[in-house]
Motif scaffolding. Structure first.
Motif, PDB file in Angstrom:
ATOM      1  N   LYS A   1      -2.862  15.493  -7.226  1.00  0.00           N
ATOM      2  CA  LYS A   1      -4.065  14.654  -7.206  1.00  0.00           C
ATOM      3  C   LYS A   1      -4.207  13.985  -5.833  1.00  0.00           C
ATOM      4  N   PRO A   2      -4.568  14.749  -4.822  1.00  0.00           N
ATOM      5  CA  PRO A   2      -4.629  14.173  -3.462  1.00  0.00           C
ATOM      6  C   PRO A   2      -5.684  13.078  -3.321  1.00  0.00           C
ATOM      7  N   ASP A   3      -6.718  13.118  -4.174  1.00  0.00           N
ATOM      8  CA  ASP A   3      -7.768  12.106  -4.045  1.00  0.00           C
ATOM      9  C   ASP A   3      -7.274  10.707  -4.377  1.00  0.00           C
ATOM     10  N   LEU A   4      -6.116  10.605  -5.045  1.00  0.00           N
ATOM     11  CA  LEU A   4      -5.571   9.274  -5.345  1.00  0.00           C
ATOM     12  C   LEU A   4      -5.161   8.530  -4.078  1.00  0.00           C
ATOM     13  N   ILE A   5      -4.755   9.314  -3.068  1.00  0.00           N
ATOM     14  CA  ILE A   5      -4.273   8.684  -1.827  1.00  0.00           C
ATOM     15  C   ILE A   5      -5.478   8.385  -0.953  1.00  0.00           C
ATOM     16  N   SER A   6      -6.109   7.252  -1.234  1.00  0.00           N
ATOM     17  CA  SER A   6      -7.280   6.819  -0.477  1.00  0.00           C
ATOM     18  C   SER A   6      -7.486   5.335  -0.723  1.00  0.00           C
ATOM     19  N   GLY A   7      -8.380   4.745   0.032  1.00  0.00           N
ATOM     20  CA  GLY A   7      -8.745   3.342  -0.155  1.00  0.00           C
ATOM     21  C   GLY A   7      -7.567   2.397  -0.079  1.00  0.00           C
ATOM     22  N   THR A   8      -7.550   1.428  -0.956  1.00  0.00           N
ATOM     23  CA  THR A   8      -6.499   0.396  -0.932  1.00  0.00           C
ATOM     24  C   THR A   8      -5.138   0.968  -1.299  1.00  0.00           C
ATOM     25  N   ILE A   9      -5.132   2.025  -2.117  1.00  0.00           N
ATOM     26  CA  ILE A   9      -3.845   2.643  -2.467  1.00  0.00           C
ATOM     27  C   ILE A   9      -3.186   3.229  -1.233  1.00  0.00           C
ATOM     28  N   LEU A  10      -3.962   3.925  -0.437  1.00  0.00           N
ATOM     29  CA  LEU A  10      -3.436   4.487   0.813  1.00  0.00           C
ATOM     30  C   LEU A  10      -2.923   3.372   1.710  1.00  0.00           C
ATOM     31  N   ALA A  11      -3.713   2.314   1.861  1.00  0.00           N
ATOM     32  CA  ALA A  11      -3.299   1.207   2.719  1.00  0.00           C
ATOM     33  C   ALA A  11      -1.995   0.596   2.239  1.00  0.00           C
ATOM     34  N   GLU A  12      -1.880   0.429   0.933  1.00  0.00           N
ATOM     35  CA  GLU A  12      -0.657  -0.161   0.382  1.00  0.00           C
ATOM     36  C   GLU A  12       0.536   0.758   0.588  1.00  0.00           C
ATOM     37  N   LEU A  13       0.337   2.053   0.395  1.00  0.00           N
ATOM     38  CA  LEU A  13       1.437   3.008   0.536  1.00  0.00           C
ATOM     39  C   LEU A  13       2.010   3.009   1.945  1.00  0.00           C
ATOM     40  N   ILE A  14       1.139   3.202   2.933  1.00  0.00           N
ATOM     41  CA  ILE A  14       1.660   3.303   4.297  1.00  0.00           C
ATOM     42  C   ILE A  14       2.148   1.942   4.790  1.00  0.00           C
ATOM     43  N   GLU A  15       1.524   0.878   4.318  1.00  0.00           N
ATOM     44  CA  GLU A  15       1.938  -0.458   4.752  1.00  0.00           C
ATOM     45  C   GLU A  15       3.355  -0.755   4.305  1.00  0.00           C
ATOM     46  N   LYS A  16       3.652  -0.508   3.052  1.00  0.00           N
ATOM     47  CA  LYS A  16       4.983  -0.834   2.527  1.00  0.00           C
ATOM     48  C   LYS A  16       6.032   0.152   3.031  1.00  0.00           C
ATOM     49  N   PHE A  17       5.651   1.433   3.144  1.00  0.00           N
ATOM     50  CA  PHE A  17       6.614   2.423   3.612  1.00  0.00           C
ATOM     51  C   PHE A  17       7.017   2.142   5.056  1.00  0.00           C
ATOM     52  N   VAL A  18       6.054   1.831   5.906  1.00  0.00           N
ATOM     53  CA  VAL A  18       6.347   1.526   7.302  1.00  0.00           C
ATOM     54  C   VAL A  18       7.156   0.242   7.413  1.00  0.00           C
ATOM     55  N   LEU A  19       6.853  -0.720   6.569  1.00  0.00           N
ATOM     56  CA  LEU A  19       7.611  -1.978   6.596  1.00  0.00           C
ATOM     57  C   LEU A  19       9.087  -1.710   6.341  1.00  0.00           C
ATOM     58  N   HIS A  20       9.390  -0.936   5.317  1.00  0.00           N
ATOM     59  CA  HIS A  20      10.784  -0.672   4.985  1.00  0.00           C
ATOM     60  C   HIS A  20      11.466   0.188   6.042  1.00  0.00           C
ATOM     61  N   LEU A  21      10.737   1.143   6.615  1.00  0.00           N
ATOM     62  CA  LEU A  21      11.335   1.951   7.681  1.00  0.00           C
ATOM     63  C   LEU A  21      11.649   1.099   8.903  1.00  0.00           C
ATOM     64  N   SER A  22      10.760   0.163   9.227  1.00  0.00           N
ATOM     65  CA  SER A  22      10.967  -0.676  10.412  1.00  0.00           C
ATOM     66  C   SER A  22      12.140  -1.620  10.234  1.00  0.00           C
ATOM     67  N   GLU A  23      12.533  -1.867   8.985  1.00  0.00           N
ATOM     68  CA  GLU A  23      13.684  -2.735   8.728  1.00  0.00           C
ATOM     69  C   GLU A  23      14.991  -1.967   8.703  1.00  0.00           C
ATOM     70  N   SER A  24      14.894  -0.627   8.782  1.00  0.00           N
ATOM     71  CA  SER A  24      16.098   0.207   8.762  1.00  0.00           C
ATOM     72  C   SER A  24      16.483   0.574  10.182  1.00  0.00           C
ATOM     73  N   PRO A  25      17.667   0.169  10.647  1.00  0.00           N
ATOM     74  CA  PRO A  25      18.077   0.483  12.023  1.00  0.00           C
ATOM     75  C   PRO A  25      18.079   1.981  12.319  1.00  0.00           C
ATOM     76  N   SER A  26      18.408   2.791  11.321  1.00  0.00           N
ATOM     77  CA  SER A  26      18.465   4.229  11.566  1.00  0.00           C
ATOM     78  C   SER A  26      17.083   4.834  11.769  1.00  0.00           C
ATOM     79  N   GLU A  27      16.055   4.175  11.261  1.00  0.00           N
ATOM     80  CA  GLU A  27      14.699   4.692  11.387  1.00  0.00           C
ATOM     81  C   GLU A  27      13.961   4.126  12.595  1.00  0.00           C
ATOM     82  N   CYS A  28      14.497   3.055  13.182  1.00  0.00           N
ATOM     83  CA  CYS A  28      13.825   2.418  14.324  1.00  0.00           C
ATOM     84  C   CYS A  28      14.184   3.166  15.600  1.00  0.00           C
ATOM     85  N   TYR A  29      13.256   3.916  16.108  1.00  0.00           N
ATOM     86  CA  TYR A  29      13.483   4.692  17.322  1.00  0.00           C
ATOM     87  C   TYR A  29      13.373   3.805  18.554  1.00  0.00           C
ATOM     88  N   PHE A  30      12.353   2.949  18.587  1.00  0.00           N
ATOM     89  CA  PHE A  30      12.193   2.001  19.687  1.00  0.00           C
ATOM     90  C   PHE A  30      12.868   0.704  19.275  1.00  0.00           C
TER      91      PHE A  30
END
Length: 1273
Positions: free
Chosen positions: A953-982
């Motif tokens: 169901k690719p259409d689910l990934i849109s609007g506020t759901i998309l914003a919430e998904l990438i926002e939280k995923f990036v937040l957790h990656l940025s808090e992981s030293p192994s994922e922080c390239y810069f």
């Protein structure tokens, strides 16, 4: 009889000159050929000297009478002479014979034939019986030679006559054999194959019997051959006649039954197989038929012709396999014998090949020694085997079993033997300037054979792409690298040997399968590099040569030639993406650049030759060699620009300007590129044009000026003389075919980095008047003269106003597909306002005021461009009006306009989508993101859940759901030293203040603090930046994503973002406009995030700050690494972004592996995947995908990794494959890719395909993407 004297000739010439002088002006002024004819027909009325011409005509008639009378007399004399000869011949011949002056053979026209009946032919057969007296037989032979061969061969007496002739060929009296051979020659040249086959087989049978009898025992190999010996002369005449027929027969035997050809083939193979079957039982020293055949046809041209056509090849190969395989064995045996004889020689002076191979082509020999005879047979055997190996059935004859050898000789063994024969090069002194390149030296012969094998795809794959063969080729190279002494190498001349090996390696590397074998050996997975692969040895050896680290070649004048040969091998490697990957660690580009700089300094001391007859003699040979070597090195450097990463390496050498000038010099002189590079410099020019530094180099070289001059010549000027005799047809297409090449060249050239460097901050000339002879020489001139026609002076300066302006509008349409180019043109020149003004003036004037728009080619084109420039959207989000008219009463139903906003018919209704959260997979993903379990595997689990949703169901990934998904995923990656390239650490060599580190990377959300807002609000934006904001907001509102106050919020977002990134920039001095401070383009990624966050400024800035820690930010967010401290200093100074030298580079590499047809289509068109991908990725596929697909592209790269950016582009090319192939044929590929959106492409449909690419390519791609931070190649 009268005569034509020289006085008559002088008088006639004088009168002819007077006539021509009188009518010259009248004829020259005639507007057509018909008019000129009319003038000549009425000369009596118009020319006062007409009656004088009657004297000339009278004189001319007299002259012709003299000539004709002379010819008639000559003919009569010839006829009388022929009658006398005819009567004399009748008296000499017996009664009953009839002659006719016809010519059935290739002899003279005056040859006479005697026609005989069956009784006379039978009598002739009886007289030719060997039991008859010599005089009778001689008279009978004379009669035979004067009779038509076809009559003889068709008679019932021919079988008996054939036996007598075969026996007479062995007669001690050479008169008999000579006359019989003369008769055979006539038969060959004048009779069909059905008859001549019997003559041929008769002659072959005679020779076979001759060599099987005891008569040939006096001819031995050790005794040699004296070609003045009468017996040898007679024998060679017979073999020569046989060989000449062998070469001619293939041209006509396809028109006859196969059995005729099979008789000829079998009789030949039977004759040549005598050695293997009989003679060695008597004496191995005896000369066999193949020796004599080799003397007359040393390169086995007869066999080459027999194997050329399938019709004859199948017969030859079938007979070789079933009955005459010993002939192949003997050829292999001879090659082995020659090599072993050479190898066992005590010293070079006793090695056989130098004397013969040089003398053979220089002067005719009269005596051949035993060694020379063995060498001749060796050459014949080598060429025969080389031709045999081309074909599958020929290769199936191996392995072969030889006498006195237990082991079989396999196909690979034979190829290794061939390569070892290259070592048998003639010896050469260290200081010689000329290399022996005789056609008959072993090295040259083997190289010629292997070159042919390299050109046959299947043959090369089976014969050459094996470890044993490549190891044999590299054996001398390993010896040199290991420091082995020349005496231990068993090589006469290492330089010559290595040059031949380099030639073969270059041909192998020029083919995809061959290059793959050199790079990876026999491995199927090309992403796993092997340091022991052949390519590493070749590159290392070339590097040592360039650095002058090999003492063996010190002092040799052949060293530059040897260096050039191996650089050319490496060039076939590094002008591909996968090959460059292997070559980069060796720094070969630096060695070539250093060698060029040294050579350039030497070349500067050479006096410039003046343009005179003896100018070449004023420059000595050494100076010429230096200049050639300098150009060779420039050409080698230039070829680094064949790939995106290679162009970065070239830029770092500091020689890009010199390389561009060299390329333009060759283009202007219309020099052909090397045979290995089939499509010229088109790809290199397009690669260069994709970067700022490359565009400047092209401009400084004169390439752009020459391109525009050529364009103007075909668009506006043309050749006057051609126009008079062949008037130019009225163009049917908007862009005439004569202009298509120049149009595509401009499209290739004008990427955004190029156009920003070439016209950035430059005003349009807008002169008060333009001369007709004023030719544009720059891009700004083309815009001024063809696009922005805002004055009468510009319009009147064009001979073909409508055609030229449509050309400019079409070019503008392609340029504006790049949103950054659109921003630049709009902000600097207000292009849309000028076009709207032109539309406003293009109306029908009525008494009530302006009426309807005039529909013509220009107004339709302007309407299309105006809609394209104003409306952003994917294939389902906007409607572009067509450029063609419909049939019927309403040819153009689309409304035209002269002011914005656009008519509603060009806008599609964008429905508002409600968020749907009732999905199990989505809920699992949201739950994982809200309550992250930081155990191992959490990230992979989130990615799996994301893929499930995208596939179902690719259409689910849109609007506020998309914003919430990438926002939280990036937040957790940025808090992981192994994922922080810069990371928060400071790169070595760069100093950041503690406040900068704190502000940029440590504070929780400093960028969105209210005090930060106060600081950036006072900063002003350039007009080009403001235009980008307006375009984004207009698109966002159209998609129902933004509210009315969004423009200010986006302005603050971009100001904050720029301030944050500015603190991580380095300062540098550069002449490039793109490195003068601000990022030259708009921040399309930040704008996309702003739309995803529905215009929420704080969420956008928070996301960008966290996102900046991740590796993916380097490739999605282009301003992130503009002049960044995170790049190596030389990379940052190049102005080339990692999206180009990394992402686009590997897109090309994967495209070649996954979609070879598409890759080839790009190569043939002269366009590059890297340039269009750079445009797509820079603007986040805006205008190419619908908004939902853009969101899926961004989300996929964030969740699945930066390498998915590359897989995404490969998927797009896969989706467009058929369209790409079609538009390659119509020669508008680049226009199609730039103008057309991606119809029907959905990210979700290709996610499974992208996942299949990941395990194959991720190890290499992620490794290279991580290396950009310290990429100091």
């Amino acid at each position: 009889m009268s005569y034509f004297t020289w006085e008559d000739e002088a008088l006639l010439q004088s009168m002819l000159r007077q006539l021509l002088h009188s009518v010259k002006e009248k004829i020259a002024g005639a507007p057509s050929v018909e008019c000129a004819e009319e003038i000549l027909l009425h000369l009596e009325e118009t020319d006062e000297n007409f009656h004088k011409y009657r004297e000339m005509m009278h004189s001319l008639k007299n002259v012709m009478m003299v000539v004709v009378e002379s010819l008639i007399n000559k003919f009569e004399e010839d006829q009388m002479r022929n009658k006398e000869m005819h009567s004399k011949t009748k008296k000499e011949q017996p009664t009953g014979y009839y002659t006719d002056n016809c010519s059935d053979s290739d002899s003279s026209f005056n040859q006479s034939y005697s026609f005989m009946n069956q009784e006379q032919l039978q009598l002739l057969v009886e007289r030719l019986d060997p039991a008859q007296p010599t005089e009778v037989r001689q008279e009978a032979l004379q009669t035979l030679c004067s009779a038509p061969p076809s009559d003889i061969l068709n008679s019932e007496s021919w079988p008996n006559l054939r036996k007598h002739l075969t026996m007479s060929l062995s007669d001690r009296d050479s008169t008999f054999s000579d006359r019989i051979l003369r008769f055979y020659a006539k038969a060959f040249s004048s009779s069909p194959l059905s008859m001549t086959r019997e003559v041929y087989t008769s002659l072959a049978k005679h020779l076979e019997l001759y060599f099987l009898s005891g008569e040939n025992h006096v001819h031995t190999i050790s005794a040699g051959i004296d070609v003045t010996n009468p017996d040898i002369v007679h024998l060679l005449k017979k073999v020569r006649l046989l060989n000449e027929y062998q070469r001619e027969a293939p041209s006509f035997w396809i028109r006859h039954p196969e059995k005729y050809m099979e008789e000829i083939v079998e009789s030949t193979l039977s004759l040549l197989s005598i050695r293997c079957e009989q003679n060695h039982l008597v004496s191995p020293e005896l000369l066999d038929p193949v020796y004599f055949l080799a003397m007359l046809d040393i390169k086995a041209d007869w066999f080459k012709k027999w194997m050329h056509a399938y019709y004859s090849r199948t017969v030859v190969l079938r007979l070789l396999e079933k009955k005459y395989k010993l002939l192949i064995n003997a050829a292999v045996q001879q090659c082995i014998y020659y090599f072993e004889s050479w190898e066992s020689a005590v010293d070079e002076t006793s090695r056989v090949n130098n004397a013969f191979s040089q003398q053979y082509s220089n002067k005719q020999k009269t005596f051949y020694t035993g060694q020379e005879l063995q060498y001749i047979y060796f050459v014949h055997s080598l060429c025969l085997l080389g031709r045999l190996l081309i074909y599958k059935q020929g290769r199936n004859l191996f392995p072969v079993q030889l006498e006195n050898r237990k082991d079989f000789i396999s196909l690979t063994d034979l190829l290794v033997l061939f390569i070892r024969l290259i070592y048998c090069s003639p010896s050469c002194p260290k200081t010689t300037l000329t290399v022996h390149t005789g056609d008959y030296s072993p090295a040259a012969l083997v190289t010629e054979v292997l070159q042919v094998l390299c050109d046959q795809t299947e043959c090369a794959r089976e014969c050459l792409y094996t470890s044993e063969v490549v190891d044999a080729l590299l054996h001398p190279i390993h010896n040199v690298l290991d420091g082995t002494e020349i005496k231990q190498m068993y090589i006469s001349c290492p330089e010559t040997t290595l040059m031949h090996i380099a030639d073969i390696l270059a041909r192998i590397a020029n083919v995809e399968d061959g290059l793959s074998f050199l790079l990876y050996g026999g491995k199927t997975n090309s992403t796993k590099q092997d340091s022991l692969a052949a390519a590493h040895t070749i590159i290392q050896f070339t590097k040592e040569l360039l650095d002058d680290n090999i003492s063996l070649f010190s002092g040799s004048d052949l060293l530059p030639v040897l260096k050039g040969a191996f650089i050319f091998v490496c060039r076939q490697i590094y002008n591909t993406c996968e090959g460059l990957q292997v070559l980069i660690p060796y720094g070969l580009h630096e060695s070539i650049a250093e060698a060029w700089k040294k050579t350039s300094l030497l070349a500067e001391r050479i006096p410039t030759p003046v343009a005179s007859a003896d100018s070449l003699s004023s420059v000595n040979q050494e100076s010429q060699n230096i200049m050639v070597w300098e150009e060779t090195l420039l050409d080698d450097l230039l070829n680094f620009a064949s790939t995106p990463k290679g162009l970065l390496l070239l830029q770092k050498t500091g020689t890009i300007n010199e390389c561009a000038s060299f390329m333009f010099s060759r283009l202007s002189k219309k020099f052909q590129v090397n045979g290995c590079e089939q499509f010229g410099y088109g790809v290199i020019v397009t690669q260069m044009a994709a970067t700022s530094s490359g565009a400047i180099a092209l401009e400084s070289s004169g390439y752009i000026k020459a391109l525009l001059t050529e364009l103007w010549a075909v668009l506006e000027c043309g050749r006057d003389d051609v126009r008079v005799t062949h008037p130019k047809s009225t163009p049917v297409d908007p862009i005439d075919r004569s202009c298509q090449k120049s149009f595509l060249a401009l499209v290739n050239l004008l990427s955004y980095p190029a156009i920003y460097e070439l016209i950035g901050n430059q005003d349009i000339p807008n002169k008060p008047e333009y001369s007709f002879r004023e030719i544009p020489t720059s891009i700004i001139d083309i815009i001024d003269r063809l696009i922005i026609l805002n004055s009468e002076a510009k319009i009147h300066s064009l001979f073909n106003y409508e055609q030229s302006h449509i050309f400019g509008l079409r070019l503008l349409s392609v340029l504006c597909c790049d949103l950054d180019t659109l921003r630049l043109l709009e902000s600097q020149y207000k292009v849309s306002q000028i076009l709207l003004s032109d539309q406003k003036e293009n109306v029908v004037e009525t008494s009530d005021g302006p009426g309807d728009f005039i529909i013509d080619g220009l107004s339709v084109e302007r309407n299309h461009v105006l809609v394209r420039m104003n409306l952003i959207g994917g294939p389902l989000e906007r409607i572009l009006p067509p450029r063609i008219l419909d049939k019927g009463s309403d040819p153009y139903p689309w409304p035209m306009f002269s002011s914005y906003p656009l008519p509603r018919c060009y806008l599609r209704e964008i429905p508002k989508k409600a968020d749907i959260r009732q999905d199990s997979n989505l809920n699992k993903l949201l739950s994982s993101l809200k309550n992250p379990d930081k155990q191992t595997g959490w990230t992979e689990n989130c990615r799996r859940q994301f893929c499930k949703i995208m596939k179902t169901k690719p259409d689910l990934i849109s609007g506020t759901i998309l914003a919430e998904l990438i926002e939280k995923f990036v937040l957790h990656l940025s808090e992981s030293p192994s994922e922080c390239y810069f990371s928060t650490g400071v790169n070595k060599g760069w100093q950041l203040s503690s406040s900068t580190v704190y502000r940029a990377l440590v504070t929780s959300n400093m960028l969105v603090h209210k005090t930060a807002d106060a600081n950036v609000k006072n900063e002003s934006l350039l007009s080009v930046q403001q235009l980008g904001i307006k375009m984004t907001v207009r698109y966002g509102k159209y998609l129902n994503l933004l509210k009315d106050n969004a423009e200010n919020d986006l302005c603050l977002v971009l100001k904050h973002s720029e301030k944050f990134l500015k603190e991580q920039k380095t300062t540098m001095k550069s002449s490039l406009r793109c490195l003068q401070g601000h990022y030259a383009g708009h921040d399309w990624f930040a704008s996309s995030v702003f739309l995803i966050m529905l215009g929420d400024r704080e969420k956008t800035l928070t996301f960008l700050q966290q996102f900046s820690h991740l590796l993916i930010s380097a490739f999605l967010w282009l301003p992130r690494l503009h002049m960044s401290i995170h790049l190596a200093i030389d990379t940052a100074e190049s102005g080339i972004h990692p999206v180009y030298f990394c992402s686009a580079h590997y897109i090309e590499m994967l495209l070649k592996a996954e979609l070879p047809l598409v890759f080839s289509a790009f190569h043939m068109s002269g366009f590059t995947p890297s340039q269009i991908c750079q445009q797509w990725l820079t603007q986040c596929f805006w205008n190419y995908m619908d908004w939902s697909e853009i969101c899926h592209y961004i989300a996929t790269c964030i969740f699945l990794g930066p390498d998915y950016q590359i897989y995404m582009c490969i998927s797009v090319f896969r989706h467009l494959q058929q369209d790409i192939l079609q538009h390659t044929q119509t020669q508008d590929l680049q226009v199609f890719l730039k103008e057309e959106p991606l119809h029907g492409f959905r990210v979700a449909d290709y996610l499974e395909y992208m996942e299949s690419l990941e395990p194959i390519y991720r190890p290499v791609l992620l490794g290279e993407m991580r290396n950009i931070k310290v990429h100091s190649t």
